[in-house]
Design an enzyme around this catalytic site. Structure first.
Site, PDB file in Angstrom:
ATOM      1  N   SER A 162     -18.747  76.262  -4.852  1.00 52.21           N
ATOM      2  CA  SER A 162     -19.085  75.956  -6.248  1.00 52.21           C
ATOM      3  C   SER A 162     -20.076  76.976  -6.793  1.00 52.21           C
ATOM      4  O   SER A 162     -20.271  77.059  -8.006  1.00 52.21           O
ATOM      5  CB  SER A 162     -19.680  74.536  -6.363  1.00 52.21           C
ATOM      6  N   LYS A 175     -17.271  74.319   6.286  1.00 49.33           N
ATOM      7  CA  LYS A 175     -16.396  73.308   5.664  1.00 49.33           C
ATOM      8  C   LYS A 175     -15.150  74.004   5.147  1.00 49.33           C
ATOM      9  O   LYS A 175     -15.237  75.125   4.637  1.00 49.33           O
ATOM     10  CB  LYS A 175     -17.140  72.619   4.511  1.00 49.33           C
ATOM     11  N   GLU A 188     -13.443  63.931  -2.197  1.00 50.22           N
ATOM     12  CA  GLU A 188     -13.806  64.294  -3.579  1.00 50.22           C
ATOM     13  C   GLU A 188     -12.844  63.668  -4.576  1.00 50.22           C
ATOM     14  O   GLU A 188     -11.610  63.838  -4.468  1.00 50.22           O
ATOM     15  CB  GLU A 188     -13.819  65.832  -3.735  1.00 50.22           C
TER      16      GLU A 188
HETATM   17  O1  KIV Z   1     -18.428  73.621  -3.275  1.00 46.30           O
HETATM   18  C1  KIV Z   1     -18.954  72.497  -3.401  1.00 46.30           C
HETATM   19  O2  KIV Z   1     -20.003  72.337  -4.043  1.00 46.30           O
HETATM   20  C2  KIV Z   1     -18.298  71.370  -2.767  1.00 46.30           C
HETATM   21  C3  KIV Z   1     -18.804  70.006  -3.107  1.00 46.30           C
HETATM   22  C4  KIV Z   1     -18.322  69.603  -4.428  1.00 46.30           C
HETATM   23  C5  KIV Z   1     -18.442  69.002  -2.063  1.00 46.30           C
HETATM   24  O3  KIV Z   1     -17.386  71.544  -2.035  1.00 46.30           O
END
Ligand code: KIV
Length: 294
Positions: free
Chosen positions: A51, A118, A187
């Site tokens: 993000s 992740k 999400e």
């Molecule tokens: O990139 C991010 O901030 C995320 C969150 C929304 C879980 O993956």
């Protein structure tokens, strides 16, 4: 202030919190100041999310960042030495080509300071998850609205609203848990779906727009603090606890006004030399400033 555990939190610590009384808290951070605020507040995990592309770098989606970009931000966060576990997002296309490339990219983020990575996707990504786990790197899953798939999904939309889609998400979650992820982000899914998934898997679920039945919650730093831009339409799950963008703008407006009014800098904000030295320099000794400047 929340009590903070004495030592650094690890992926096994997070996995052990499944079904615990106290929900896990994850907040994103992308640089040293944001990481310090998240860690000082006592969050369990810091997510260096892709993000960053949208909330820091001004892109319209998360597809624009590379592993190099992510490593740059992970390094800034990790250098603050937080107690919270630093989880780094593997960006789009860093785990879609081959297992060798996937492991190489995950390792790059670990060398930059992440304690886990992740990735987005369910059963489709199980080979990638296994390859990374084989390299001894803890993996967090992420299903539901997966922003790296916005073109395939047709936009940022709530997922799993229909029965088949909900069952498919539950199957994805079970497959990820069986493959060995230590937690799963859910999400933008209906709370009933998040609840079924949370009750079906052996690892913690961390929700964002997934209701209150998850084992933890995550929010984006800029959303939580009201720093997401004047035109930003926050999704309904966002709770802004501050209006930092407005507060920052007001402070900078005040600085502009002080400079223009000649009230900044004040004497106390200025380095001085002794009067004798200043005299010798000609500042106070009758030498006109224009001459000094020549
Ligand atoms: O990139 C991010 O901030 C995320 C969150 C929304 C879980 O993956």
């Amino acid at each position: 202030m929340t009590s903070i555990p004495a030592r650094r939190i690890t992926a096994p610590d997070v996995a052990a919190r499944k079904g615990g009384e106290t929900p896990l808290v994850m907040v994103t951070a992308y640089d040293a100041p944001s990481a310090r605020t998240v860690d000082a507040a006592g969050a369990d995990l810091i997510l260096v999310g892709d993000s960053v592309a949208m909330v820091v770098l001004g892109f319209d989606d998360t597809l624009q960042v590379t592993t190099d970009d992510m490593a740059h931000h992970v390094g800034a966060v990790a250098r603050t030495k937080p107690r919270a576990l630093v989880v780094a997002d593997l960006p789009w296309l860093s785990y879609h080509v081959s297992d060798a490339e996937t492991v190489h990219n995950a390792a790059r983020l670990v060398r930059a300071g992440a304690g886990a990575v992740k990735l987005e996707g369910g059963r489709k990504r199980i080979d990638s998850v296994r390859a990374i786990l084989d390299a001894e790197i803890p993996v967090m899953g992420h299903i539901g609205l997966t922003p790296q798939s916005i073109h395939a999904l047709g936009g940022f939309k709530v997922q799993g609203k229909e029965l088949d889609a909900a069952k498919s998400l539950a199957d994805d979650a079970c497959a990820l848990a069986e493959a060995g992820v230590f937690a799963i982000v859910l999400e933008c899914v209906p709370d009933a779906v998040a609840r079924v998934i949370t009750e079906s898997v052996t690892v913690p679920t961390i929700g964002i727009g997934a209701g209150r039945h998850c084992d933890g919650q995550v929010l984006v730093w800029h959303d939580l603090l009201g720093f997401a831009g004047p035109d930003h339409r926050a999704p309904k799950f966002v709770r802004a606890y501050a209006s930092l963008e407005a507060a920052a703008t007001e402070s900078i407006e005040q600085f502009c006004a002080d400079v223009r009014a000649g009230t900044y800098p004040a004497s106390a904000e200025t380095y001085h030399m002794t009067d004798r030295m200043a005299d010798a320099l000609g500042l106070y000794g009758g030498v006109a400033e224009p001459e000094l400047a020549q």
